[in-house]
Design a protein around this motif. Structure first.
Motif, PDB file in Angstrom:
ATOM      1  N   LEU A 296      -7.727  -2.899 -20.315  1.00 34.75           N
ATOM      2  CA  LEU A 296      -6.985  -1.868 -20.514  1.00 34.75           C
ATOM      3  C   LEU A 296      -5.873  -2.227 -18.913  1.00 34.75           C
ATOM      4  O   LEU A 296      -4.177  -1.903 -19.643  1.00 34.75           O
ATOM      5  CB  LEU A 296      -7.549  -0.692 -19.870  1.00 34.75           C
ATOM      6  N   LEU A 297      -5.217  -2.688 -18.241  1.00 31.59           N
ATOM      7  CA  LEU A 297      -4.304  -2.569 -17.376  1.00 31.59           C
ATOM      8  C   LEU A 297      -3.969  -3.607 -18.115  1.00 31.59           C
ATOM      9  O   LEU A 297      -2.343  -3.364 -18.145  1.00 31.59           O
ATOM     10  CB  LEU A 297      -4.916  -2.544 -16.465  1.00 31.59           C
ATOM     11  N   LEU A 298      -4.313  -4.596 -18.688  1.00 30.34           N
ATOM     12  CA  LEU A 298      -3.209  -5.618 -19.074  1.00 30.34           C
ATOM     13  C   LEU A 298      -2.493  -5.279 -20.363  1.00 30.34           C
ATOM     14  O   LEU A 298      -1.286  -6.295 -20.745  1.00 30.34           O
ATOM     15  CB  LEU A 298      -4.009  -6.544 -19.456  1.00 30.34           C
ATOM     16  N   ALA A 299      -3.101  -4.341 -21.346  1.00 30.07           N
ATOM     17  CA  ALA A 299      -2.733  -4.155 -22.102  1.00 30.07           C
ATOM     18  C   ALA A 299      -1.158  -3.114 -22.142  1.00 30.07           C
ATOM     19  O   ALA A 299      -0.663  -2.358 -22.723  1.00 30.07           O
ATOM     20  CB  ALA A 299      -3.421  -3.067 -23.330  1.00 30.07           C
ATOM     21  N   LYS A 300      -1.462  -2.239 -20.658  1.00 31.37           N
ATOM     22  CA  LYS A 300      -0.985  -0.939 -20.836  1.00 31.37           C
ATOM     23  C   LYS A 300       0.607  -1.686 -19.839  1.00 31.37           C
ATOM     24  O   LYS A 300       0.960  -0.408 -20.245  1.00 31.37           O
ATOM     25  CB  LYS A 300      -1.893   0.282 -20.144  1.00 31.37           C
ATOM     26  N   LEU A 301      -0.288  -1.584 -18.630  1.00 29.14           N
ATOM     27  CA  LEU A 301       1.362  -2.303 -17.715  1.00 29.14           C
ATOM     28  C   LEU A 301       2.029  -3.099 -18.764  1.00 29.14           C
ATOM     29  O   LEU A 301       1.603  -4.017 -19.304  1.00 29.14           O
ATOM     30  CB  LEU A 301       0.695  -3.087 -16.958  1.00 29.14           C
ATOM     31  N   ASN A 302       3.450  -2.905 -19.177  1.00 24.61           N
ATOM     32  CA  ASN A 302       4.407  -3.439 -19.645  1.00 24.61           C
ATOM     33  C   ASN A 302       5.123  -4.717 -18.713  1.00 24.61           C
ATOM     34  O   ASN A 302       6.495  -5.087 -18.329  1.00 24.61           O
ATOM     35  CB  ASN A 302       5.411  -2.751 -20.042  1.00 24.61           C
ATOM     36  N   LYS A 303       3.654  -5.593 -17.840  1.00 29.33           N
ATOM     37  CA  LYS A 303       5.179  -6.818 -17.506  1.00 29.33           C
ATOM     38  C   LYS A 303       5.009  -7.267 -17.858  1.00 29.33           C
ATOM     39  O   LYS A 303       3.867  -8.077 -19.330  1.00 29.33           O
ATOM     40  CB  LYS A 303       4.025  -6.562 -16.167  1.00 29.33           C
ATOM     41  N   PRO A 304       5.726  -8.246 -17.799  1.00 31.20           N
ATOM     42  CA  PRO A 304       6.154  -9.099 -18.844  1.00 31.20           C
ATOM     43  C   PRO A 304       5.055 -10.683 -18.904  1.00 31.20           C
ATOM     44  O   PRO A 304       4.571 -11.159 -20.037  1.00 31.20           O
ATOM     45  CB  PRO A 304       7.682 -10.207 -18.839  1.00 31.20           C
ATOM     46  N   GLU A 305       4.562 -11.033 -17.579  1.00 28.50           N
ATOM     47  CA  GLU A 305       3.302 -11.962 -16.921  1.00 28.50           C
ATOM     48  C   GLU A 305       2.270 -11.911 -17.490  1.00 28.50           C
ATOM     49  O   GLU A 305       1.611 -12.735 -17.673  1.00 28.50           O
ATOM     50  CB  GLU A 305       4.139 -12.747 -15.370  1.00 28.50           C
ATOM     51  N   TYR A 306       1.916 -10.393 -18.441  1.00 29.55           N
ATOM     52  CA  TYR A 306       0.765  -9.851 -18.348  1.00 29.55           C
ATOM     53  C   TYR A 306       0.297 -10.157 -19.644  1.00 29.55           C
ATOM     54  O   TYR A 306       1.322  -9.625 -20.865  1.00 29.55           O
ATOM     55  CB  TYR A 306       0.310  -8.504 -18.772  1.00 29.55           C
ATOM     56  N   ASN A 307      -1.478 -10.916 -20.292  1.00 33.31           N
ATOM     57  CA  ASN A 307      -1.236 -11.264 -21.367  1.00 33.31           C
ATOM     58  C   ASN A 307      -2.902 -10.868 -21.414  1.00 33.31           C
ATOM     59  O   ASN A 307      -2.976 -11.432 -20.570  1.00 33.31           O
ATOM     60  CB  ASN A 307      -1.224 -12.703 -21.786  1.00 33.31           C
ATOM     61  N   VAL A 308      -3.081  -9.868 -22.312  1.00 32.74           N
ATOM     62  CA  VAL A 308      -4.697  -9.276 -22.614  1.00 32.74           C
ATOM     63  C   VAL A 308      -5.532 -10.681 -23.010  1.00 32.74           C
ATOM     64  O   VAL A 308      -6.840 -10.874 -22.999  1.00 32.74           O
ATOM     65  CB  VAL A 308      -4.941  -8.395 -22.878  1.00 32.74           C
ATOM     66  N   ARG A 309      -5.415 -11.465 -23.844  1.00 34.76           N
ATOM     67  CA  ARG A 309      -5.296 -12.314 -24.545  1.00 34.76           C
ATOM     68  C   ARG A 309      -6.778 -13.171 -24.326  1.00 34.76           C
ATOM     69  O   ARG A 309      -8.084 -13.358 -24.848  1.00 34.76           O
ATOM     70  CB  ARG A 309      -4.748 -12.918 -25.511  1.00 34.76           C
ATOM     71  N   PRO A 310      -6.388 -13.563 -23.272  1.00 37.98           N
ATOM     72  CA  PRO A 310      -7.084 -15.021 -22.259  1.00 37.98           C
ATOM     73  C   PRO A 310      -8.631 -14.035 -21.818  1.00 37.98           C
ATOM     74  O   PRO A 310      -9.479 -14.307 -21.886  1.00 37.98           O
ATOM     75  CB  PRO A 310      -6.553 -15.504 -20.775  1.00 37.98           C
ATOM     76  N   VAL A 311      -8.424 -12.724 -21.731  1.00 36.26           N
ATOM     77  CA  VAL A 311      -9.678 -11.590 -21.109  1.00 36.26           C
ATOM     78  C   VAL A 311     -10.665 -11.388 -22.588  1.00 36.26           C
ATOM     79  O   VAL A 311     -11.701 -11.599 -21.814  1.00 36.26           O
ATOM     80  CB  VAL A 311      -8.544 -11.001 -20.562  1.00 36.26           C
ATOM     81  N   LEU A 312     -10.017 -11.099 -23.251  1.00 39.10           N
ATOM     82  CA  LEU A 312     -10.764 -10.559 -24.283  1.00 39.10           C
ATOM     83  C   LEU A 312     -11.438 -12.038 -24.926  1.00 39.10           C
ATOM     84  O   LEU A 312     -12.672 -12.037 -25.211  1.00 39.10           O
ATOM     85  CB  LEU A 312      -9.518 -10.783 -25.859  1.00 39.10           C
ATOM     86  N   GLY A 313     -11.158 -13.144 -24.785  1.00 40.69           N
ATOM     87  CA  GLY A 313     -12.079 -14.285 -24.670  1.00 40.69           C
ATOM     88  C   GLY A 313     -12.643 -14.279 -23.966  1.00 40.69           C
ATOM     89  O   GLY A 313     -14.067 -15.213 -24.278  1.00 40.69           O
ATOM     90  N   MET A 314     -12.954 -14.058 -22.497  1.00 40.90           N
ATOM     91  CA  MET A 314     -13.707 -14.215 -21.619  1.00 40.90           C
ATOM     92  C   MET A 314     -14.974 -13.072 -22.303  1.00 40.90           C
ATOM     93  O   MET A 314     -15.971 -13.379 -22.370  1.00 40.90           O
ATOM     94  CB  MET A 314     -12.567 -13.605 -19.952  1.00 40.90           C
ATOM     95  N   ILE A 315     -14.633 -11.794 -22.202  1.00 39.63           N
ATOM     96  CA  ILE A 315     -15.472 -10.637 -23.540  1.00 39.63           C
ATOM     97  C   ILE A 315     -16.244 -11.605 -24.026  1.00 39.63           C
ATOM     98  O   ILE A 315     -17.381 -11.423 -24.216  1.00 39.63           O
ATOM     99  CB  ILE A 315     -14.326  -9.550 -23.293  1.00 39.63           C
ATOM    100  N   GLU A 316     -15.714 -12.284 -24.725  1.00 42.27           N
ATOM    101  CA  GLU A 316     -16.166 -12.859 -25.920  1.00 42.27           C
ATOM    102  C   GLU A 316     -17.267 -14.028 -25.939  1.00 42.27           C
ATOM    103  O   GLU A 316     -17.904 -14.211 -25.865  1.00 42.27           O
ATOM    104  CB  GLU A 316     -15.018 -12.979 -27.115  1.00 42.27           C
ATOM    105  N   LYS A 317     -16.934 -14.469 -24.495  1.00 41.60           N
ATOM    106  CA  LYS A 317     -17.783 -15.498 -24.905  1.00 41.60           C
ATOM    107  C   LYS A 317     -18.932 -15.372 -23.758  1.00 41.60           C
ATOM    108  O   LYS A 317     -20.003 -15.880 -24.152  1.00 41.60           O
ATOM    109  CB  LYS A 317     -16.966 -16.984 -23.861  1.00 41.60           C
TER     110      LYS A 317
END
Length: 322
Positions: free
Chosen positions: A244-265
């Motif tokens: 949620l923080l990765l999705a909400k905070l607008n830092k250009p280096e943040y990318n939520v996709r890899p963490v979604l993969g961790m959740i899925e796996k």
């Protein structure tokens, strides 16, 4: 719009292994931890708290815990053979760490050591911070259970911290009982009392479904370190979800996709075996500003879903025990 609205000043400390370990006795596989590190690094998360640096001798370990409960630097080198952008953190508790177990930072895998204490033990925390600071580490002092600390005791604790070399001072909602107004009050108090140069962090729990809101409030007030965990995994009601923080905070280096993969796996399967997150008994303890141990015990009993009985026990113990 506040100057901190977009969170560009913030850094995330992911506590999945350390706080999440309180759920499963730190029984994470090496593959799980390696995949988590890679996903956090790819997502731009600044710190991964990979466990506790406490002493098994001082805690009288029975050997049942996973290795993340008592971190060993040689073991960590095998687990994370190549450290990347994401730094590694560990937490120690007052009276549970052997100073001889903590190598100088130049010889260690760790970058940040966080000292957890109750307000009454702040002087002991300051002494540990001095030692870790001399050994080259970034440091924090995490004052636990702030909702139960009297104002004069907090003032004394902050005065001691003012004269320490600690880098970050944490507002910790141990019981998940605080709301955004409480966080505003405490953050303003910490800012007003601490010397310039002392930065702040926050650690939240989700008993009242306010962990994310409280963390965003802190971010909007300029707090620099934000604790979180993937899929919210943490003791009892859990923590602010890292994703949620990765999705909400607008830092250009943040990318939520890899963490979604961790959740899925990994996290979906783990969630089928272990319980954490918002549950009614945890809500009750948060509402009453009580330690979650009673809710955890109730959920481990055959009465686990008898919510009104738990509520009655917690709110009218004199009647309940007649």
């Amino acid at each position: 719009m506040t100057p901190y609205k977009h969170g560009m000043h913030c850094q995330i400390v992911d506590c999945t292994i350390r706080d999440g370990g309180l759920v499963n006795n730190w029984d994470f596989s090496t593959e799980f931890v390696q995949d988590l590190y890679e996903s956090l690094n790819d997502a731009g998360v600044e710190y991964m708290e990979i466990g506790y640096k406490n002493s098994p001798k001082l805690l009288k370990s029975d050997g049942s815990e996973g290795p993340w409960r008592f971190l060993n630097d040689d073991f960590l080198r095998k687990v994370i053979p190549e450290k990347k952008r994401t730094k590694l953190s560990a937490l120690v508790d007052i009276g549970r760490v052997d100073e001889a177990d903590v190598l100088p930072r130049s010889e260690s895998m760790l970058d940040l050591i966080r000292v957890a204490c109750y307000a009454r033990d702040t002087e002991k925390a300051v002494e540990l911070v001095k030692l870790f600071h001399e050994r080259g580490y970034e440091t924090t002092i995490n004052i636990m259970a702030l909702s139960n600390v009297m104002d004069n005791e907090l003032n004394e604790a902050l005065a001691l911290i003012n004269d320490s070399p600690v880098d970050y001072v944490y507002v910790v909602d141990s019981y998940g009982s605080l709301d955004p107004d409480d966080f505003r009050y405490l953050i303003e108090k910490f800012r007003r009392t601490l010397k310039a140069g002392k930065k702040l962090g926050v650690h939240t729990h989700n008993n009242l479904q306010l962990a994310f809101a409280n963390t965003l409030t802190a971010a909007q007030m300029g707090v620099e370190l934000l604790d979180a965990s993937v899929y919210g995994m943490g003791r009892a009601a859990g923590n602010t979800p890292t994703e949620l923080l990765l999705a909400k905070l607008n830092k250009p280096e943040y990318n939520v996709r890899p963490v979604l993969g961790m959740i899925e796996k990994h996290m979906l399967k783990l969630r089928e075996k272990e319980e954490w997150g918002y549950l009614i008994p945890d809500m009750v303890t948060g509402m009453l500003d009580e330690h979650p141990r009673s809710a955890m015990g109730w959920r481990a009993s055959e009465k686990r879903d008898r919510f009104t009985e738990f509520y009655d026990k917690m709110t009218t113990p004199e009647t309940f025990h007649k």
